[in-house]
Each structure stands twice: as structure tokens, then as C-alpha cells.
Design a protein around this motif. Sequence first.
Motif, PDB file in Angstrom:
ATOM      1  N   GLY A  64      10.822  -7.592  20.523  1.00  0.00           N
ATOM      2  CA  GLY A  64      10.130  -6.629  19.439  1.00  0.00           C
ATOM      3  C   GLY A  64      11.824  -6.046  18.930  1.00  0.00           C
ATOM      4  N   GLU A  65      12.359  -5.492  19.897  1.00  0.00           N
ATOM      5  CA  GLU A  65      13.504  -4.784  19.567  1.00  0.00           C
ATOM      6  C   GLU A  65      14.289  -5.613  17.645  1.00  0.00           C
ATOM      7  OE1 GLU A  65      17.836  -3.668  21.414  1.00  0.00           O
ATOM      8  OE2 GLU A  65      16.301  -4.693  22.013  1.00  0.00           O
ATOM      9  N   GLU A  66      14.454  -6.960  17.745  1.00  0.00           N
ATOM     10  CA  GLU A  66      14.957  -7.193  16.357  1.00  0.00           C
ATOM     11  C   GLU A  66      14.057  -7.327  15.478  1.00  0.00           C
ATOM     12  OE1 GLU A  66      16.731 -11.374  17.144  1.00  0.00           O
ATOM     13  OE2 GLU A  66      14.945 -11.556  19.005  1.00  0.00           O
ATOM     14  N   LEU A  67      12.528  -7.416  15.652  1.00  0.00           N
ATOM     15  CA  LEU A  67      12.201  -7.425  14.881  1.00  0.00           C
ATOM     16  C   LEU A  67      11.890  -5.735  14.538  1.00  0.00           C
ATOM     17  CD1 LEU A  67       8.297  -9.106  15.388  1.00  0.00           C
ATOM     18  CD2 LEU A  67       9.722  -9.487  14.305  1.00  0.00           C
ATOM     19  N   GLY A  68      11.738  -4.746  14.868  1.00  0.00           N
ATOM     20  CA  GLY A  68      11.893  -3.354  14.892  1.00  0.00           C
ATOM     21  C   GLY A  68      13.241  -3.368  14.089  1.00  0.00           C
ATOM     22  N   LYS A  69      14.114  -4.011  14.235  1.00  0.00           N
ATOM     23  CA  LYS A  69      15.768  -3.533  13.773  1.00  0.00           C
ATOM     24  C   LYS A  69      15.138  -4.433  12.118  1.00  0.00           C
ATOM     25  CE  LYS A  69      19.331  -3.642  16.830  1.00  0.00           C
ATOM     26  NZ  LYS A  69      19.807  -4.665  17.405  1.00  0.00           N
ATOM     27  N   ILE A  70      14.514  -5.513  11.489  1.00  0.00           N
ATOM     28  CA  ILE A  70      14.729  -5.693  10.441  1.00  0.00           C
ATOM     29  C   ILE A  70      13.335  -4.840  10.288  1.00  0.00           C
ATOM     30  CG2 ILE A  70      13.649  -7.563   9.807  1.00  0.00           C
ATOM     31  CD1 ILE A  70      14.191  -9.355  12.201  1.00  0.00           C
ATOM     32  N   ILE A  71      12.605  -4.751  10.240  1.00  0.00           N
ATOM     33  CA  ILE A  71      11.538  -3.686   9.390  1.00  0.00           C
ATOM     34  C   ILE A  71      12.200  -2.886   8.749  1.00  0.00           C
ATOM     35  CG2 ILE A  71       9.493  -2.393   9.608  1.00  0.00           C
ATOM     36  CD1 ILE A  71       8.281  -4.173  11.937  1.00  0.00           C
ATOM     37  N   ASP A  72      13.392  -1.873   9.714  1.00  0.00           N
ATOM     38  CA  ASP A  72      13.898  -0.876   9.198  1.00  0.00           C
ATOM     39  C   ASP A  72      14.979  -1.088   7.941  1.00  0.00           C
ATOM     40  OD1 ASP A  72      13.374   1.063  11.114  1.00  0.00           O
ATOM     41  OD2 ASP A  72      14.902   1.147  12.589  1.00  0.00           O
ATOM     42  N   SER A  73      15.337  -2.639   8.338  1.00  0.00           N
ATOM     43  CA  SER A  73      16.545  -2.817   7.737  1.00  0.00           C
ATOM     44  C   SER A  73      15.489  -3.141   5.472  1.00  0.00           C
ATOM     45  CB  SER A  73      17.029  -4.061   7.157  1.00  0.00           C
ATOM     46  OG  SER A  73      16.007  -5.117   7.441  1.00  0.00           O
ATOM     47  N   LEU A  74      13.996  -3.288   6.127  1.00  0.00           N
ATOM     48  CA  LEU A  74      13.510  -4.005   4.759  1.00  0.00           C
ATOM     49  C   LEU A  74      13.139  -2.300   4.102  1.00  0.00           C
ATOM     50  CD1 LEU A  74      11.424  -6.461   6.025  1.00  0.00           C
ATOM     51  CD2 LEU A  74      12.730  -6.494   4.415  1.00  0.00           C
ATOM     52  N   LYS A  75      13.907  -1.129   3.662  1.00  0.00           N
ATOM     53  CA  LYS A  75      13.515   0.128   3.480  1.00  0.00           C
ATOM     54  C   LYS A  75      13.370   0.157   2.592  1.00  0.00           C
ATOM     55  CE  LYS A  75      14.215   3.815   6.536  1.00  0.00           C
ATOM     56  NZ  LYS A  75      15.403   3.954   7.763  1.00  0.00           N
ATOM     57  N   ARG A  76      14.331  -0.817   1.672  1.00  0.00           N
ATOM     58  CA  ARG A  76      14.182  -0.923   0.136  1.00  0.00           C
ATOM     59  C   ARG A  76      13.682  -2.186  -0.535  1.00  0.00           C
ATOM     60  NH1 ARG A  76      19.705   0.023  -1.814  1.00  0.00           N
ATOM     61  NH2 ARG A  76      20.351  -0.020   0.302  1.00  0.00           N
ATOM     62  N   ALA A  77      12.718  -2.862   0.329  1.00  0.00           N
ATOM     63  CA  ALA A  77      12.188  -4.212  -0.457  1.00  0.00           C
ATOM     64  C   ALA A  77      10.877  -4.116   0.434  1.00  0.00           C
ATOM     65  CB  ALA A  77      12.601  -5.085   0.374  1.00  0.00           C
ATOM     66  N   LYS A  78      10.135  -2.980  -0.371  1.00  0.00           N
ATOM     67  CA  LYS A  78       8.759  -2.483   0.560  1.00  0.00           C
ATOM     68  C   LYS A  78       7.506  -3.471   0.217  1.00  0.00           C
ATOM     69  CE  LYS A  78       9.001   2.605   1.283  1.00  0.00           C
ATOM     70  NZ  LYS A  78       9.264   2.637   2.527  1.00  0.00           N
ATOM     71  N   ALA A  79       7.846  -4.207  -0.410  1.00  0.00           N
ATOM     72  CA  ALA A  79       6.184  -5.434  -0.196  1.00  0.00           C
ATOM     73  C   ALA A  79       6.634  -6.246   1.109  1.00  0.00           C
ATOM     74  CB  ALA A  79       6.811  -5.800  -1.756  1.00  0.00           C
ATOM     75  N   GLN A  80       8.019  -6.243   0.690  1.00  0.00           N
ATOM     76  CA  GLN A  80       8.547  -6.807   2.084  1.00  0.00           C
ATOM     77  C   GLN A  80       8.051  -6.549   3.400  1.00  0.00           C
ATOM     78  OE1 GLN A  80      12.198  -9.542   2.121  1.00  0.00           O
ATOM     79  NE2 GLN A  80      12.324  -9.148   0.027  1.00  0.00           N
ATOM     80  N   GLN A  81       8.343  -5.675   3.269  1.00  0.00           N
ATOM     81  CA  GLN A  81       7.858  -4.550   4.256  1.00  0.00           C
ATOM     82  C   GLN A  81       6.978  -4.530   5.491  1.00  0.00           C
ATOM     83  OE1 GLN A  81       8.508   0.063   4.402  1.00  0.00           O
ATOM     84  NE2 GLN A  81      10.352  -0.365   6.079  1.00  0.00           N
ATOM     85  N   LYS A  82       5.715  -4.174   4.400  1.00  0.00           N
ATOM     86  CA  LYS A  82       4.807  -4.201   3.722  1.00  0.00           C
ATOM     87  C   LYS A  82       3.640  -6.008   5.114  1.00  0.00           C
ATOM     88  CE  LYS A  82      -0.094  -2.946   1.849  1.00  0.00           C
ATOM     89  NZ  LYS A  82      -0.869  -4.187   3.210  1.00  0.00           N
ATOM     90  N   MET A  83       4.343  -7.063   4.138  1.00  0.00           N
ATOM     91  CA  MET A  83       3.742  -8.093   4.038  1.00  0.00           C
ATOM     92  C   MET A  83       4.350  -8.368   5.676  1.00  0.00           C
ATOM     93  SD  MET A  83       4.990 -11.542   2.522  1.00  0.00           S
ATOM     94  CE  MET A  83       3.593 -11.679   1.111  1.00  0.00           C
ATOM     95  N   LEU A  84       5.744  -7.807   6.087  1.00  0.00           N
ATOM     96  CA  LEU A  84       6.095  -8.131   7.519  1.00  0.00           C
ATOM     97  C   LEU A  84       5.159  -7.908   8.523  1.00  0.00           C
ATOM     98  CD1 LEU A  84       8.279  -9.963   9.272  1.00  0.00           C
ATOM     99  CD2 LEU A  84       9.574  -7.774   9.367  1.00  0.00           C
ATOM    100  N   CYS A  85       5.408  -6.366   8.049  1.00  0.00           N
ATOM    101  CA  CYS A  85       4.563  -5.669   9.284  1.00  0.00           C
ATOM    102  C   CYS A  85       2.539  -6.515   8.914  1.00  0.00           C
ATOM    103  CB  CYS A  85       3.756  -4.198   8.952  1.00  0.00           C
ATOM    104  SG  CYS A  85       5.815  -3.112   9.254  1.00  0.00           S
ATOM    105  N   ASP A  86       1.506  -5.992   8.634  1.00  0.00           N
ATOM    106  CA  ASP A  86       0.468  -6.903   8.064  1.00  0.00           C
ATOM    107  C   ASP A  86       0.654  -8.330   9.060  1.00  0.00           C
ATOM    108  OD1 ASP A  86       0.258  -4.437   6.971  1.00  0.00           O
ATOM    109  OD2 ASP A  86       0.223  -5.938   4.805  1.00  0.00           O
ATOM    110  N   TRP A  87       1.942  -9.384   8.953  1.00  0.00           N
ATOM    111  CA  TRP A  87       2.018 -10.247   9.068  1.00  0.00           C
ATOM    112  C   TRP A  87       2.353 -10.388  11.165  1.00  0.00           C
ATOM    113  CZ3 TRP A  87       0.797 -15.101  10.248  1.00  0.00           C
ATOM    114  CH2 TRP A  87       1.341 -16.424  10.450  1.00  0.00           C
ATOM    115  N   ILE A  88       2.564  -9.263  11.591  1.00  0.00           N
ATOM    116  CA  ILE A  88       3.022  -8.627  12.599  1.00  0.00           C
ATOM    117  C   ILE A  88       1.276  -8.069  14.093  1.00  0.00           C
ATOM    118  CG2 ILE A  88       4.505  -6.937  14.869  1.00  0.00           C
ATOM    119  CD1 ILE A  88       6.784  -7.658  12.964  1.00  0.00           C
TER     120      ILE A  88
END
Length: 818
Positions: free
Chosen positions: A199-223
Motif C-alpha cells: 500500500g505504501e509503495e502504491l501511495g508513492k507511485i500515485i504521488d509521483s504521477l501528479k503530472r501524468a493525470k491520466a495515468q494517475q486516474k487510471m491507476l486509482c481506478d484500477w486499485i
Amino acid sequence: MQFADIIIPLGVENFFTYSVPTEYEGTVAVGGLVVVSFVKNKRYTGVVYALHSNPPVGFETRPIERVIEEGFALSASHLKFLLWLSEYYMAPPGEVTRAALPVAMRLESYTSLCLAADWQEDGTGGVELSLMEREVIGVFRQNGEICMAEVEKLLRRKDVYVAVRSLLEQGIIQVKESVDDLFKPKLERLVRWARVFSGEELGKIIDSLKRAKAQQKMLCDWIMYCDEHHTDSLPKAEFTGVIGNSTAALKGLCERGVLEVATIEVSRLDSTGEEVQEMHALSGEQERALEQVRGHFKERDCVLLQGVTSSGKTEVYIHLIEETIRQGKQVLYLLPEIALTVQIVKRLRRVFGDRVGVYHSGMTDSARAEMWRRQNGENPYPVVLGVRSSIFLPYRNLGLVIIDEEHEASYKQKEPAPRYHGRDAAIMLGKMNGAKILLGSATPSFESYQNAMSGKYGFVELTTRFGEVMMPELMFVDVKEYRRKKMMKGSFTPVLYEEMKRVLERGMQVILFQNRRGYSTFLQCNHCGAILKCKHCDVSMTYYRFRNTLNCHYCGSLRPVPTVCEECGQGHYVNRTPGTERIEEEVKQYFPEARVARMDLEVMSNKVKFRALIEEFEAGNLDILIGTQMVSKGLDFERVKLVGVMDADSLVSFPDFRAEERAYDMLMQVSGRSGRKGEQGKVVIQVADRENRVYRLVEKGSFHGFYSFLSREREMFHYPPFSRLIQIELRHVNEYSLRNAANELARKLRERLERRVCGPAEPEVARVRKMYRIQVLIKAEQGLSLSKLKTFIRQKCDELLKGESGKGLKVYFDVDPL
Ligand SMILES: Nc1ncnc2c1ncn2[C@@H]1O[C@H](COP(=O)(O)OP(=O)(O)OP(=O)(O)O)[C@@H](O)[C@H]1O
Ligand SMILES: [Zn+2]
């Protein structure tokens, strides 16, 4: 020298004798599949019928060219069953074999082949191709789609069979007539986590995707999706649909090592992976019924279970299946139509999980071959759920055959031959294998009911619905009266309209039953009254509004609607009798808020769409389901509180001695969809012919009464179940020659059979695909030897065919026609 009599899978009588080359002696076995060349050196896959050492007289035998690997040989009992079908249904053994073996198994010279669409040069998975295989590939590359005979011609060689087959199995070439590639492992693209993340790792990844909104959204939806559905992968196609279709975003996530797209091999045979659950405990009445079935099985092979709609017959079957497979035996569960498999397969898999295999004509040919091979192998499915063609699968150790909705006419194969009855053939299959046979229905066929009443079958009843649910209330409504008073809303009487409104307001569901498909059955000229008919068949064409075309249900021809009447040249064509499409339109007009769907052959031909439709309706995402006989039986929906029969008269008015039985069944079955759980449901039956006796018998509600009443007439006129019927159909392009031939045949038959011969008579549709048709019907009373009768009939037909009137004549047999 050894010889083999071979069944060639074609509509030819007889067996054909070939010599067995020494290298194959010992490998060739009865029931085995072999490749032989037949007329004009065309190659076929045949079945070995017998082995012997008697050289045939008068011609030189040709050698068997190849023996096909073992996995596909028919067992002795399987072959015996196919030969019984051939004998009983008066169809050549070749024709039966043709029906029994999936196309993929009976590769023949005419089979069209081509390179697999997705095959690439490096697609052999590292397997070294033989020279011959490479040559064959070369031929396909140059010529596209060709058949085996042509490959042989182009390569000027006769021994390409091995190479072709090997390429087929590797999925490099494919059979054109089948939808899917043959024997090729089916591949699926799967989106999944590249590895396990905390979970921690995922949190970090989501944070790191701030400038790639589409990827961030996709990842969140996927989770979220994975959490909700307890999963960690999804087929790519579904991923695109559910999570998002941005290729860039997915690619981004893959590049970051978060997700990956993997290609995995899947079986074509649906599998579940769902967790299995306990069987439902049976109610007192169901328990009693089960006990009685077991009791009868001690003395008899066949039992008829008559249970009112929603009495829980399926639950009783499930308990019997469980007992049977616990003893290590197989079960065949037959249903009359693919439509019904959707719900039943779910119910079976809930209890038996992956032990249930499904077999039907909607499967691709490769999937069918896969199933065939599996059932013939070490690890067959213990339970096979399927439609009539499942009787052709190999069975190792059959213990129980269940024939659900046994009264259904759709069990009968009509065209092409063998014209077998799925129920009757399954009974024979069961008997030959020493299995027990359970027939189930709310409205048994007269044939089975008669067998039960005479004590030939055991008889068990379920008289109440499960859970003390009441049988639905039936309301007959006279359409004529409302028409006269001009109170109809389109095809709806005010009674049906009001009932629908009430049900919909309570958030419950409605099924509307219309016994026709298309926008309207036929078009009629508003000036001269001429009905628009097919140019090739003597039948009115069906009008499809959504594509504004006419379609012939017999020959399949399509044409646009003429602007003026073709007969009088003055009037124009208008719709008569509304079909499902028109009802749908009216529903949308009168109930604009309601969510409506239509279920008929049109929709049914699309498996995915069809399954989705049933699921949507089950989930309550639809309010009204409009359909033909497909909605009438077997389906189990909790929230349906009203069934409307739009035009019951159309059920009664067929020119057929079974019309009343069918109409009764249909009305009972379709009523059976209403109020299956909870409070009582209603059924509104719209009729014009209110006095019809079928309606009165339906109102009385006693099946036994109905049977007793009608069976007296059947007995008087020597109709089944008090006699057997054999129909002989003659076809010819010339109407006059046909009449002559038919009269001659009837005369010949009458010499011995006398009043048992009826006709010649024109069938309802007197011309199909430019051929005229005429029928002679034989009624055989009980006690008459059927096999002698068939021999006699065949003999007279052969005489006819060989004689003057036999030119251009075609003869078809239908034993126990429906
Ligand atoms: N013993 C049971 N425990 C729990 N649910 C049951 C039981 N018996 C029947 N049901 C439920 O009642 C409904 C009707 O049962 P089922 O579909 O087996 O009836 P049926 O006799 O096959 O009906 P039809 O002839 O209309 O197909 C189903 O939803 C089924 O799950
Ligand atoms: Zn036609």
C-alpha cells in the motif's frame, strides 16, 4: 490382406471398402478415424466400421492413406449408438457421422483453408517446420483461401495431408468455414500488476504521477476495481471498457513497471474459477420427489418428473447430479435451446464448479473439437450441459441423463438430416450406456405422459411452487370487444395497459410475449390485399423495419420493400400482425420511462449480447422484456410480476394436430415466468377467439384433464402417442413431375400399407429454394414392426428413384416428425 469398411461422412448409403496397408495393420481399429480418397480422388476423414479379410469382388480397393491419432477414435459403444441413429431415423451412417463429428475432426478435401490471420513468420514458437510444411505455407501465401484438394494439385503431390494437419494443429493455417482457428491455443491479452506492491509503495507511485493525470486516474481506478472485485488482473478488452481506454496512460504505467500486458493461453471451454457453494437444501415436497425418483430408478430406466413452473425441478436435478458424480459417473444434462444454458450453467457451476462442461452449436468449431477430445481423454467433464448435439460427444461412464423441458419441439433436428429427436436419442444413449434417464417438464409431451400413465416410465410430481409461492392469476381479455369500443392502445387492451402501469410503478418487471419475430410478419397491399411473398418459396416474407427489408425465413433471401404493389400496381404495402419489434415501438410510445429490451432470434444470434441481456434483466436494469417463445420457458427471474400474451390466437391457429398441445404448453410455460418468488404474479392473455377450447382447458388448469380430453381425439385419428409417424418428403424443380412421382409412391405404398398412407399433401410451404415439396405421411399403429415398415418404405422409394419418375427427384425421410 486386411480390409476395412469405412463410413464416409456424406449423405451416401453404404460403407466403402479400402485395403489396409501393412504398415497400418494393428493400428487401424474399428471406430478409428482414417483418411481415404473417395470419388474423384477427394480426400475425406472416415470412420472404420468393420475390419475383415474378404476382398471385395469386382473392383480394386484403394488403400487407407492415413490413420488419425488415437485421441479421436470412437469407442465401440459410441459407434453402435451412431448406427442406431442411422437405422432409426433412416439417415445414411455417413450423414449421422457428419453431424456427430465437429468440422475440425473431419477434415476433407473440400474444407477451405487459409493462413491464420495473426500468424507471422516467427509464429511457430521455435518449432522447426518440415520442408513440406513450408511448401504448403508457400502455397497458401500465394493463393489465399483454398481447399486441400487444390493444395494437392498445386504442389502436384498427394501426401500433403500430414503437413496440412500439422500446420492446422500449430495454428498456422485455419479452417475457413469455422469462425475460429483450429486446435490453436487461444491467446488472451491480460492487464495485471507487474509485481506485488505494498500500500505504501502504491501511495508513492500515485504521488509521483501528479503530472501524468491520466495515468494517475487510471491507476486509482484500477486499485479500486481490484479491491472491489478481489482480483489482480483483467482481460485487456474489459480493462479498456471498465478502467479506461487511454492507450497512452496504460503504456505509461507499463513503462513505469506498475502494470503489464501479458499474453496468456486460455481454454476455449469457459471456465469459472468461482467458488463453489453448498447445494440448496430441498423442501419437503422436493425431498419426497427425489426419494420417489430414486425408488423408480431401482426398477426402471426412465422417470418423468412433472413439476409446475418454479417448483424447483432444477434443484432436484442438482441433487441427483451430485449423487451420480460422487459415484464416479457422468451426467448429461440436456436443454432444448442455447438460450436456457446461460442461467442453468450458472446454477450448476455454483455447485459443481469446473466439473461442468458446456456444449452447443454457438461454440466455435475449435472449441467443439477441444471438448470432444477432452471427453474422449483421461480427464473428461463429469457433467455435460448442452443442447441436442451433445448426444454426439463421447461418454465413458454415463450414469444419468437429464432431459429438461422434455416437451420442447426444439429438441427435434429438422434440417439437415439426420432428423433426430434430441430427447428420444438421449433416452437411447442412456439405455445403451446403462444410465438412468430423468425427463422433466411442467407440461410433458403427450408421448412421455402416455408412457408415464401406462407405467412404462416412473412418474413423479411436484404440485406446488417452491417457498409456498402461489401460481399466477390468469386473466383472459377479449381483444375484439376493446377494438369495437376503440379502446385499444395500439396492440394493448386497457386491462393489460393498466396492469403494466401498476407493476412498473412498483418497480417490478414485465414480460411481453409475442409469438412472432420481425417488425410484422408480413406486408399486405392496402388496395388489392395481396400478401408479399418470397419469389422462391411459397411463404410470406417477414418485414424488418430497422433495415427496411424483407426476409424469407425459409431460404434466407433479402429484398427491399417495393414502393407499389407488385400485383395490382396501385396500392402500397402496409404492416399486418405486429411482431416483437413493433410491440417494442409501441411500448416505448406508451411507457416512455420504461427500460425495454427485445429478445428474439435476431438478438439471440449474438451470444454476448444475449447473455448480457439476461444479466441486465436479472439485475433489474430493465423493466420490460419483449420476446418470442424464447422468453416463455425455463428462465428464472425473481421480479417479474406480470406476463402479457399479446395475441394468443396466433398460437392456436396452426394447421397441425399438435397445435393445441403446443398452445397449451406455451401458455402454461409463459405464465410460469410470472411471480416466481414472493407475492402472486399475474398473466394477461389477450384473445379474440375467446370460446376456443384450449383457453377453457388452460383456465381449468388440470394437465391431466387437458391430456385426457385431447388424447381421446388423438387415439381416434391414430395420431401419436397412439401411433408412430414417418414422413416422406419428395422434392423436385418441376411441380408436375413431382406430383406424378408422389402419386406413384403413394399408390405403391398403399398396396401393402393401405389406409396407413396419408397424402400426398402439400406442406404449408410448398416451395423452398426453387424446389417444390410434397409429403406422404405413414401412420403406424402400435404393434406394427417399425423396422420392417422402414425397410418396405425404403424399398418402394428406391424403386421410384430408379424408375422413370425418379429423375431429378429427391427423397427425404423424417421419422417421428414434429
Ligand atoms: N430447495 C430450494 N432452496 C432454495 N431455492 C430454491 C429451492 N427450490 C427452488 N428454489 C428456487 O426457486 C426458483 C424456481 O426453481 P427452479 O428454477 O428449479 O424451478 P423449475 O421447476 O425448474 O421451473 P421451470 O419449469 O419454470 O423451469 C429458483 O430461483 C430456485 O433457485
Ligand atoms: Zn424464400
